[in-house]
Design a protein around this motif. Structure first.
Motif, PDB file in Angstrom:
ATOM      1  N   SER A  76       1.048  -1.274  -0.045  1.00 48.65           N
ATOM      2  CA  SER A  76       0.619  -0.205  -0.189  1.00 48.65           C
ATOM      3  C   SER A  76       0.726   0.714  -0.476  1.00 48.65           C
ATOM      4  N   ALA A  77       0.203   2.567  -0.262  1.00 52.68           N
ATOM      5  CA  ALA A  77       1.055   3.793  -0.448  1.00 52.68           C
ATOM      6  C   ALA A  77       0.131   4.873  -0.275  1.00 52.68           C
ATOM      7  N   PRO A  78       0.836   6.061   0.174  1.00 53.45           N
ATOM      8  CA  PRO A  78       0.050   6.794   1.493  1.00 53.45           C
ATOM      9  C   PRO A  78       0.177   8.231  -0.626  1.00 53.45           C
ATOM     10  N   VAL A  79      -1.147   8.616   0.049  1.00 56.43           N
ATOM     11  CA  VAL A  79      -0.793   9.376  -0.667  1.00 56.43           C
ATOM     12  C   VAL A  79      -1.226  11.380  -0.891  1.00 56.43           C
ATOM     13  N   ARG A  80       0.096  11.986  -1.062  1.00 54.16           N
ATOM     14  CA  ARG A  80       0.231  13.331  -0.730  1.00 54.16           C
ATOM     15  C   ARG A  80      -0.319  14.338  -1.695  1.00 54.16           C
ATOM     16  N   LEU A  81      -1.313  15.285  -1.019  1.00 51.27           N
ATOM     17  CA  LEU A  81      -1.678  16.523  -2.713  1.00 51.27           C
ATOM     18  C   LEU A  81      -2.807  17.499  -1.994  1.00 51.27           C
ATOM     19  N   VAL A  82      -3.248  18.442  -2.831  1.00 52.88           N
ATOM     20  CA  VAL A  82      -3.538  19.152  -2.486  1.00 52.88           C
ATOM     21  C   VAL A  82      -5.237  19.241  -3.057  1.00 52.88           C
ATOM     22  N   ILE A  83      -6.134  19.164  -2.805  1.00 47.37           N
ATOM     23  CA  ILE A  83      -7.486  19.577  -3.567  1.00 47.37           C
ATOM     24  C   ILE A  83      -8.331  20.349  -2.807  1.00 47.37           C
ATOM     25  N   ASN A 142      -4.373   0.541  -1.852  1.00 49.79           N
ATOM     26  CA  ASN A 142      -3.514  -0.735  -1.445  1.00 49.79           C
ATOM     27  C   ASN A 142      -3.942  -1.903  -2.222  1.00 49.79           C
ATOM     28  N   GLY A 143      -2.524  -2.664  -2.213  1.00 50.95           N
ATOM     29  CA  GLY A 143      -2.627  -4.102  -2.609  1.00 50.95           C
ATOM     30  C   GLY A 143      -2.326  -3.863  -4.661  1.00 50.95           C
ATOM     31  N   PHE A 144      -1.349  -3.210  -4.144  1.00 48.98           N
ATOM     32  CA  PHE A 144      -0.641  -2.777  -5.782  1.00 48.98           C
ATOM     33  C   PHE A 144      -0.614  -4.188  -6.799  1.00 48.98           C
ATOM     34  N   LYS A 145      -0.804  -3.733  -7.354  1.00 53.22           N
ATOM     35  CA  LYS A 145      -0.948  -5.256  -9.511  1.00 53.22           C
ATOM     36  C   LYS A 145       0.516  -5.664  -9.927  1.00 53.22           C
ATOM     37  N   GLN A 146       1.612  -4.536  -9.066  1.00 54.74           N
ATOM     38  CA  GLN A 146       2.911  -4.699  -9.493  1.00 54.74           C
ATOM     39  C   GLN A 146       3.386  -3.649  -8.668  1.00 54.74           C
ATOM     40  N   ASP A 147       5.232  -4.170  -8.676  1.00 55.91           N
ATOM     41  CA  ASP A 147       5.774  -3.287  -8.123  1.00 55.91           C
ATOM     42  C   ASP A 147       5.259  -1.922  -8.676  1.00 55.91           C
ATOM     43  N   ILE A 148       6.122  -0.584  -7.994  1.00 56.70           N
ATOM     44  CA  ILE A 148       5.919   0.807  -8.015  1.00 56.70           C
ATOM     45  C   ILE A 148       7.167   1.668  -7.667  1.00 56.70           C
ATOM     46  N   THR A 149       8.109   1.582  -8.764  1.00 54.84           N
ATOM     47  CA  THR A 149       8.466   1.960  -8.361  1.00 54.84           C
ATOM     48  C   THR A 149       9.183   3.805  -8.669  1.00 54.84           C
ATOM     49  N   PRO A 150       9.866   5.056  -8.408  1.00 49.98           N
ATOM     50  CA  PRO A 150       9.675   6.260  -8.640  1.00 49.98           C
ATOM     51  C   PRO A 150      10.691   5.713 -10.179  1.00 49.98           C
ATOM     52  N   GLY A 151       9.949   6.984 -10.614  1.00 47.70           N
ATOM     53  CA  GLY A 151      10.477   7.784 -12.092  1.00 47.70           C
ATOM     54  C   GLY A 151       8.506   6.879 -12.966  1.00 47.70           C
ATOM     55  N   VAL A 152       8.129   5.819 -12.468  1.00 48.14           N
ATOM     56  CA  VAL A 152       6.585   5.871 -12.674  1.00 48.14           C
ATOM     57  C   VAL A 152       5.391   6.800 -12.547  1.00 48.14           C
TER      58      VAL A 152
END
Length: 194
Positions: A76-83, A142-152
């Protein structure tokens, strides 16, 4: 120098001046009344941006992974943003991505007119020193279906109760860990102590 030779020499000196003057006139009118390149540029921020009616999403990133410099499949990965909302009252009701099995929302999801939500990539609890105006939402894929790396970047869709949905290309954010000083033991181990 004969008169014909003198006239020829004068003409030869005038040709570059006339060409230069013509270029200046042509370039001066080149963009008159046109849309300039800088007119359509957006702010230089690291994250993804999107607009939906009067709602704006800015600087959307996944926080940098704390281990292994990637998010492995299944994690899982948390998201940072402003809405920001400049329109009528609304509410963030769902977040989805084809690269994740699900997403969770926590904290404040109501988005009154002329307010903003901040996803800090951490806890949805209000931190010490924050005011009531600091509206904190927590968004985690949650539950990424593949590896998520910097640059994508991966597409993430934000669904609002009234405005509808907008998809934003979200990258992994920058690594904010301190860099080792040149010549320090940590720097020497990583090849920085040359």
């Amino acid at each position: 120098m004969s008169r014909p030779q003198h006239l020829k020499a004068v003409r030869l000196r005038l040709i570059p001046a006339v060409i230069g003057l013509g270029a200046v006139v042509a370039l001066a009118g080149c963009s008159a009344g046109q849309v300039t390149e800088t007119d359509t540029q957006v702010a230089a921020v690291n994250g993804g941006s999107g607009d939906l009616k009067q709602i704006s999403i800015r600087d959307a990133t996944f926080t940098f992974p704390t281990t292994d410099a990637r998010y492995p499949a299944g994690s899982s990965a948390p998201v940072r943003l402003v809405i920001a909302n400049e329109g009528p009252n609304d509410k963030l009701v769902q977040v989805t991505s084809p690269y994740a099995a699900s997403a969770t929302l926590g904290g404040i999801t109501d988005l009154p007119s002329r307010t903003a939500l901040h996803a800090t990539g951490g806890s949805a609890q209000v931190q010490q020193g924050e005011t009531a105006a600091d509206r904190v939402v927590q968004i985690t894929l949650n539950g990424f279906k593949q590896d998520i790396t910097p640059g994508v970047t991966i597409p993430v869709t934000f669904v609002f109760e009234k405005a509808g949905s907008v998809t934003v290309q979200v990258p992994v954010g920058a690594d904010h860990s301190p860099r080792p000083e040149h010549g320090s033991p940590a720097g020497a181990e990583q090849g920085g102590g040359h």
